[in-house]
Design a protein around this motif. Structure first.
Motif, short mmCIF file in Angstrom:
data_model
loop_
_atom_site.label_atom_id
_atom_site.label_comp_id
_atom_site.label_asym_id
_atom_site.label_seq_id
_atom_site.Cartn_x
_atom_site.Cartn_y
_atom_site.Cartn_z
N TYR A 1 10.78 -5.73 10.37
CA TYR A 1 11.97 -4.87 10.38
C TYR A 1 11.56 -3.41 10.45
O TYR A 1 10.36 -3.08 10.41
CB TYR A 1 12.79 -5.12 9.10
N SER A 2 12.56 -2.56 10.56
CA SER A 2 12.32 -1.13 10.40
C SER A 2 13.46 -0.57 9.55
O SER A 2 14.62 -0.93 9.74
CB SER A 2 12.32 -0.44 11.78
N THR A 3 13.11 0.29 8.59
CA THR A 3 14.15 0.88 7.74
C THR A 3 14.98 1.89 8.53
O THR A 3 16.08 2.24 8.13
CB THR A 3 13.55 1.64 6.53
N LEU B 1 12.50 7.26 9.89
CA LEU B 1 11.24 7.45 10.60
C LEU B 1 10.36 8.53 9.97
O LEU B 1 9.15 8.45 9.98
CB LEU B 1 11.49 7.75 12.07
N ASP B 2 11.00 9.55 9.46
CA ASP B 2 10.30 10.53 8.62
C ASP B 2 11.37 11.30 7.86
O ASP B 2 12.54 10.92 7.89
CB ASP B 2 9.40 11.47 9.44
N GLU B 3 10.98 12.36 7.19
CA GLU B 3 11.94 13.07 6.34
C GLU B 3 13.20 13.50 7.08
O GLU B 3 14.28 13.51 6.50
CB GLU B 3 11.28 14.28 5.70
N ASP B 4 13.06 13.88 8.36
CA ASP B 4 14.22 14.42 9.07
C ASP B 4 14.82 13.47 10.10
O ASP B 4 15.84 13.79 10.69
CB ASP B 4 13.84 15.72 9.81
N ALA C 1 0.84 -1.21 0.00
CA ALA C 1 0.00 0.00 0.00
C ALA C 1 0.88 1.26 0.00
O ALA C 1 2.06 1.21 0.32
CB ALA C 1 -0.92 -0.01 1.23
N THR C 2 0.28 2.38 -0.35
CA THR C 2 0.99 3.65 -0.32
C THR C 2 1.47 3.96 1.09
O THR C 2 0.72 3.77 2.04
CB THR C 2 0.05 4.78 -0.80
N GLY C 3 2.71 4.38 1.21
CA GLY C 3 3.23 4.83 2.50
C GLY C 3 3.74 3.74 3.43
O GLY C 3 4.12 4.02 4.56
N1 LIG Z 1 8.41 5.04 11.74
C1 LIG Z 1 8.87 4.58 10.57
N2 LIG Z 1 8.59 5.24 9.45
C2 LIG Z 1 9.07 4.75 8.27
C3 LIG Z 1 9.85 3.58 8.20
N3 LIG Z 1 10.15 3.34 6.90
C4 LIG Z 1 9.60 4.35 6.20
N4 LIG Z 1 8.94 5.21 7.01
C5 LIG Z 1 8.22 6.45 6.64
O1 LIG Z 1 7.02 6.15 5.96
C6 LIG Z 1 6.72 7.14 5.00
C7 LIG Z 1 6.46 6.50 3.65
O2 LIG Z 1 7.63 5.88 3.18
P1 LIG Z 1 7.89 5.59 1.64
O3 LIG Z 1 9.15 4.84 1.54
O4 LIG Z 1 7.76 6.81 0.83
O5 LIG Z 1 6.64 4.63 1.33
P2 LIG Z 1 6.09 4.09 -0.08
O6 LIG Z 1 4.92 4.93 -0.44
O7 LIG Z 1 5.67 2.68 0.19
O8 LIG Z 1 7.21 4.16 -1.07
C8 LIG Z 1 7.93 8.10 4.98
O9 LIG Z 1 7.61 9.23 5.73
C9 LIG Z 1 9.02 7.30 5.67
O10 LIG Z 1 9.92 8.13 6.35
C10 LIG Z 1 10.15 2.90 9.44
O11 LIG Z 1 10.83 1.87 9.49
N5 LIG Z 1 9.63 3.44 10.58
#
Ligand SMILES: Nc1nc2c(ncn2[C@@H]2O[C@H](COP(=O)(O)OP(=O)(O)O)[C@@H](O)[C@H]2O)c(=O)[nH]1
Ligand SMILES: [Mg+2]
Length: 293
Positions: free
Chosen positions: A197-199, A202-205, A32-34
């Motif tokens: 897992y977690s990438t 967490l957000d843009e910053d 899904a998106t996000g």
């Molecule tokens: N808390 C948290 N946020 C994440 C993680 N991985 C990605 N995000 C956030 O989720 C949002 C969407 O990520 P994105 O990679 O653009 O998702 P996509 O739409 O599936 O490509 C961004 O704001 C990322 O920073 C994570 O492991 N933990």
């Protein structure tokens, strides 16, 4: 490690590169998106070097691609937004049926990403049950991965340690089993137990070290056809912090073992020799990771 290094320095190792040159690996990322598809690609692979593009076929032009030497990652638009979902699903289905120049199915691995902080897995179930599973030739090429485990809640996640709490571990095992049995119930298909897992993005910053990324890589490698596993590893992001894992096993040793299975397969077909760059990359990657671990 040292015996494996010797193994790769051998004449044997040089022979491998040539065989791999004519092979390509293609990974399709869906979710899904996000959920973190783009973030996952960025943490796993050296995307600075990647050539970005779009699929050239009109029906699948919604799918973005990242090309590294002989690895291509297809980043699909997320379902769950409504209006365009059908077009997106069609594009994914077309991609699943696409063949390579040799007449084999193009996609070697479908990575399905889920947002673990969102308890509603409806979009993912729909994607798996109605789009992916009915249209993929080999269900063993599907891997489900639950991202954003840092967002499952205070009780479950220790943000200081960047690690699940004991309760969190139980919870994560539970949702992963739940997803597996739900899919099996609906489709009668046995899938690999989802990993989590977690990438760390967490957000843009805000960036933290990732969690369980080496495990994700291990699961991806073992879901990939044996003879293509080396290519996947060769393109992995060597600057990444691969340390923070669940401790169930040493994932680097496990990756190595699974690479050797693939090497044995390749060697049967090898006829001539080539350079060592690929194998050196692999060796330095594992040496670095081993030192860090
Ligand atoms: N808390 C948290 N946020 C994440 C993680 N991985 C990605 N995000 C956030 O989720 C949002 C969407 O990520 P994105 O990679 O653009 O998702 P996509 O739409 O599936 O490509 C961004 O704001 C990322 O920073 C994570 O492991 N933990
Ligand atoms: Mg994206």
């Amino acid at each position: 490690m040292s015996t494996i290094n010797k193994f790769f320095e051998d004449e044997f190792g040089k022979i491998l590169k040539n065989k791999l040159k004519n092979m390509n690996i293609n990974i399709l990322i869906v979710g899904a998106t996000g959920v973190g598809k783009s973030s996952t690609i960025n943490v796993l692979f050296d995307t600075n070097k990647a050539a970005m593009g779009y699929d050239i076929t009109p029906e699948t032009s919604l799918i973005e691609s990242y090309s590294l030497e002989n690895l291509t990652i297809w980043d699909t638009p997320g379902l769950g937004d409504g209006e365009k979902d059908e077009d997106y699903a069609d594009a994914i289905i077309k991609k699943l049926y696409e063949k390579d120049g040799k007449g084999n199915y193009l996609i070697d691995l479908v990575l399905v990403i889920i947002d673990g902080s969102n308890r509603d897995f409806g979009t993912t179930y729909n994607l798996l049950e109605n789009v992916i599973i009915p249209n993929i030739k080999d269900q063993n090429r599907i891997l489900i991965a639950i991202n954003k485990v840092d967002k499952i809640g205070k009780k479950f996640w220790d943000s200081e340690k960047n690690f699940p709490t004991n309760e969190g571990k139980i919870y994560l095992e539970e949702i992963s089993n739940k997803i597996k049995s739900r899919i099996e119930e609906k489709t009668k298909i046995q899938i690999k137990k989802p990993t989590y897992y977690s990438t760390g993005i967490l957000d843009e910053d805000t960036r933290k070290p990732p969690y369980n990324l080496a495990r994700l890589l291990f699961e991806m490698v073992t879901t990939t056809p044996e003879q293509k596993r080396l290519i996947l590893i060769d393109n992995v992001n060597q600057e990444q912090d691969w340390e923070n894992n669940d401790g169930e096993k040493n994932y680097f040793e496990a990756i190595f073992d699974s690479l050797l299975e693939g090497i044995k397969k390749i060697v049967d077909f090898v006829t001539d020799k080539e350079n060592l760059k690929l194998l050196n990359n692999i060796i330095s990657f594992f040496n670095k990771s081993n030192k860090d671990a």
